[in-house]
Motif scaffolding. Sequence first.
Motif, PDB file in Angstrom:
ATOM      1  N   SER A   1       0.675  -1.130   0.244  1.00 44.93           N
ATOM      2  CA  SER A   1       0.085  -0.063  -0.033  1.00 44.93           C
ATOM      3  C   SER A   1       0.947   1.301  -0.099  1.00 44.93           C
ATOM      4  CB  SER A   1      -0.761   0.126   1.255  1.00 44.93           C
ATOM      5  OG  SER A   1      -0.419   0.480   2.394  1.00 44.93           O
ATOM      6  N   LEU A   2       0.265   2.431  -0.416  1.00 45.56           N
ATOM      7  CA  LEU A   2       0.834   3.774  -0.294  1.00 45.56           C
ATOM      8  C   LEU A   2      -0.016   4.507   0.236  1.00 45.56           C
ATOM      9  CD1 LEU A   2       1.994   3.997  -4.343  1.00 45.56           C
ATOM     10  CD2 LEU A   2       3.533   3.669  -2.090  1.00 45.56           C
ATOM     11  N   TYR A   3       0.034   5.875   0.301  1.00 43.92           N
ATOM     12  CA  TYR A   3      -0.684   6.763   1.245  1.00 43.92           C
ATOM     13  C   TYR A   3      -1.957   6.799   0.772  1.00 43.92           C
ATOM     14  CZ  TYR A   3       3.707   8.207   3.482  1.00 43.92           C
ATOM     15  OH  TYR A   3       4.931   8.175   3.992  1.00 43.92           O
ATOM     16  N   ASP A   4      -2.153   7.177  -0.567  1.00 44.92           N
ATOM     17  CA  ASP A   4      -3.682   7.250  -0.994  1.00 44.92           C
ATOM     18  C   ASP A   4      -3.282   7.007  -2.772  1.00 44.92           C
ATOM     19  OD1 ASP A   4      -2.569   9.881  -2.266  1.00 44.92           O
ATOM     20  OD2 ASP A   4      -3.462  10.861  -0.260  1.00 44.92           O
ATOM     21  N   GLY A   5      -4.526   7.024  -3.330  1.00 48.93           N
ATOM     22  CA  GLY A   5      -4.624   6.915  -4.943  1.00 48.93           C
ATOM     23  C   GLY A   5      -3.660   8.220  -5.473  1.00 48.93           C
ATOM     24  N   SER A   6      -3.873   9.571  -5.097  1.00 48.39           N
ATOM     25  CA  SER A   6      -3.267  10.455  -5.747  1.00 48.39           C
ATOM     26  C   SER A   6      -1.789  10.270  -5.706  1.00 48.39           C
ATOM     27  CB  SER A   6      -3.768  11.881  -5.143  1.00 48.39           C
ATOM     28  OG  SER A   6      -3.259  11.883  -3.931  1.00 48.39           O
ATOM     29  N   THR A   7      -1.221  10.057  -4.473  1.00 47.53           N
ATOM     30  CA  THR A   7       0.315   9.939  -4.671  1.00 47.53           C
ATOM     31  C   THR A   7       0.721   8.826  -4.941  1.00 47.53           C
ATOM     32  OG1 THR A   7      -0.085   9.091  -2.263  1.00 47.53           O
ATOM     33  CG2 THR A   7       0.511  11.357  -2.415  1.00 47.53           C
ATOM     34  N   GLY A   8       0.052   7.640  -5.082  1.00 48.80           N
ATOM     35  CA  GLY A   8       0.079   6.389  -5.715  1.00 48.80           C
ATOM     36  C   GLY A   8       0.325   6.624  -7.352  1.00 48.80           C
ATOM     37  N   THR A   9      -0.487   7.748  -7.727  1.00 46.83           N
ATOM     38  CA  THR A   9      -0.508   7.967  -9.304  1.00 46.83           C
ATOM     39  C   THR A   9       0.900   8.640  -9.471  1.00 46.83           C
ATOM     40  OG1 THR A   9      -2.907   8.174  -9.303  1.00 46.83           O
ATOM     41  CG2 THR A   9      -1.642   9.213 -11.039  1.00 46.83           C
ATOM     42  N   ALA A  10       1.167   9.538  -8.622  1.00 48.75           N
ATOM     43  CA  ALA A  10       2.512  10.354  -8.951  1.00 48.75           C
ATOM     44  C   ALA A  10       3.648   9.394  -8.801  1.00 48.75           C
ATOM     45  CB  ALA A  10       2.871  11.285  -7.929  1.00 48.75           C
ATOM     46  N   GLU A  11       3.632   8.357  -7.824  1.00 47.54           N
ATOM     47  CA  GLU A  11       4.742   7.302  -7.705  1.00 47.54           C
ATOM     48  C   GLU A  11       4.778   6.530  -8.827  1.00 47.54           C
ATOM     49  OE1 GLU A  11       7.042   6.981  -5.798  1.00 47.54           O
ATOM     50  OE2 GLU A  11       6.488   8.008  -3.972  1.00 47.54           O
ATOM     51  N   ALA A  12       3.579   6.150  -9.530  1.00 45.06           N
ATOM     52  CA  ALA A  12       3.863   5.237 -10.790  1.00 45.06           C
ATOM     53  C   ALA A  12       4.331   6.104 -12.206  1.00 45.06           C
ATOM     54  CB  ALA A  12       1.987   5.247 -11.117  1.00 45.06           C
ATOM     55  N   VAL A  13       3.889   7.381 -12.310  1.00 45.27           N
ATOM     56  CA  VAL A  13       4.505   8.276 -13.130  1.00 45.27           C
ATOM     57  C   VAL A  13       6.068   8.034 -12.927  1.00 45.27           C
ATOM     58  CG1 VAL A  13       4.787  10.555 -13.813  1.00 45.27           C
ATOM     59  CG2 VAL A  13       2.570   9.575 -13.545  1.00 45.27           C
TER      60      VAL A  13
ATOM     61  N   ASN B   1     -14.413   9.547   6.947  1.00 42.50           N
ATOM     62  CA  ASN B   1     -13.608  10.307   8.123  1.00 42.50           C
ATOM     63  C   ASN B   1     -13.120  11.587   7.755  1.00 42.50           C
ATOM     64  OD1 ASN B   1     -13.582   8.052   9.538  1.00 42.50           O
ATOM     65  ND2 ASN B   1     -12.196   7.196   8.340  1.00 42.50           N
ATOM     66  N   PHE B   2     -13.671  12.488   7.135  1.00 45.22           N
ATOM     67  CA  PHE B   2     -13.399  14.138   6.896  1.00 45.22           C
ATOM     68  C   PHE B   2     -12.223  14.091   6.171  1.00 45.22           C
ATOM     69  CE2 PHE B   2     -15.851  14.312  10.876  1.00 45.22           C
ATOM     70  CZ  PHE B   2     -16.908  15.054  10.634  1.00 45.22           C
ATOM     71  N   GLY B   3     -12.055  13.179   5.198  1.00 41.77           N
ATOM     72  CA  GLY B   3     -11.192  13.288   4.027  1.00 41.77           C
ATOM     73  C   GLY B   3      -9.822  12.441   4.349  1.00 41.77           C
ATOM     74  N   GLY B   4      -9.822  11.640   5.446  1.00 38.47           N
ATOM     75  CA  GLY B   4      -8.762  10.611   5.352  1.00 38.47           C
ATOM     76  C   GLY B   4      -8.812  10.119   6.741  1.00 38.47           C
ATOM     77  N   PRO B   5      -7.893   9.017   7.036  1.00 32.73           N
ATOM     78  CA  PRO B   5      -6.808   8.767   6.011  1.00 32.73           C
ATOM     79  C   PRO B   5      -7.230   7.609   5.135  1.00 32.73           C
ATOM     80  CG  PRO B   5      -6.611   7.454   8.208  1.00 32.73           C
ATOM     81  CD  PRO B   5      -7.651   8.503   8.212  1.00 32.73           C
ATOM     82  N   TYR B   6      -6.514   7.704   3.798  1.00 37.20           N
ATOM     83  CA  TYR B   6      -6.856   6.746   2.748  1.00 37.20           C
ATOM     84  C   TYR B   6      -5.922   5.680   2.656  1.00 37.20           C
ATOM     85  CZ  TYR B   6     -11.111   9.648   1.650  1.00 37.20           C
ATOM     86  OH  TYR B   6     -12.368  10.377   1.503  1.00 37.20           O
TER      87      TYR B   6
END
Length: 447
Positions: A132-144, A268-273
């Motif tokens: 797992s990573l922190y969330d989908g958005s940072t995972g996308t950046a890591e994939a790039v 959860n008010f926006g996180g953690p994800y």
Amino acid sequence: MRYLPHSDHERAEMLGVIGAANIDALFSAVPARALKSFDLGLPAHSPEFLVEAHMRALAAKNHAGADGPFFVGAGAYRHHVPATVDHLIQRSEWLTAYTPYQPEISQGTLQMLFEFQTQAAKLTGMDVANASLYDGSTGTAEAVLMARRLTRRNKIVLSGGLHPHYRDVVRAYLKDDADLQILSASPEGQGDILDHIDETTAAIVVQTPDFYGHLRNIKTAADAAHAKGALLIVVITEVVSLGLLEAPGALGADIVVAEGQSIGNALNFGGPYLGLMATRKEFIRQMPGRLCGETVDADGQRGFVLTLSTREQHIRREKATSNICTNSGLCALAFSIHMGLLGEAGFTRLARLNHAQASKLADALAGVPGVEVLNKTFFNEMTISTAQPAVALVERLAQRGILAGVPVSRLEPTDPSVVNLIVLAATELTTDADIAALTTALAEELA
């Protein structure tokens, strides 16, 4: 958590031990201009029961997702989380260690992460998944970044259907790199990302269902990318969709990134994800984060260990694939338990329920004067165009107790073409009464 204040004597004793003259000395490194120089207007003290009553009154002003019709999605989805999940994540078997550096005392944590990886790999149709990573958005950046390392190319093309938050995170990671190409928003499902692939392209990033709810043709995108020697990164913000849609790995995806919040994790008010990442076996050495594996101990007993850790805490920084420091362990545990409770058949039923309610929502919205549904294909989310600006319309519906989705202009404030667009989502928790309340109120407001 209760607050237990120290006495003056205890405070003086602690200051004496550390050699500080007073409490202000603890903040001597803070510039004077940064210190508070005004009164907050708070009472010096108050009985505990009055403080609790005051906090409850403040909390009562919130409108929670369960308090009425709820159609908010756009990357964060309200699903039912069984009470079993919360009970099991607190068991001692899982509370062995924060991070599994010592496998002999971290078997619970390591086994859970191993099971989580297996689930993520099967869901996405890929060979291997990380812990797992922190969330989908940072995972996308890591994939790039991973795609650049694999191809030794720099050009990245982001689809116009990629979630705006994910796009912004990638831009931040790449620091507005000149080789980052961001396509215009495509709320009606059109998009010419395949025309932007050339011999310098490292990867194209396609989301399905995309931000506007449209399903994308992953096979066609994969073939076009591979023909030019580029990789295909597939992003999924609603992981429940994988209960019905064919796995991206079976369609040619090279890296799959997903947000796992929908399973086991409340809003959860926006996180953690929770970020999921899976890839092909030959790319494993460039995958960020950590990987847990199964082995046997000296007595032949089944055991679990950290198999691969290519992050800078474990190896020399210049050889690390990423500086990501940990994984979303508790969220991954909740995901894994919920997925285990559902099983394959239950997960598929959950996806069917979501799509069924979304289909009812689309049909109902299509009958409202002044509303146009832009989607020909969708899973549980869609975009509508309304005869009035979306922000004010959604606000008026909120005043009526209906959370009617996300105005696209909130996430795309500089694009005048999206002012009248709203993204709405329906899940298994969306009732027929909720849909009727929304369409009735929407028709009245538009009239």
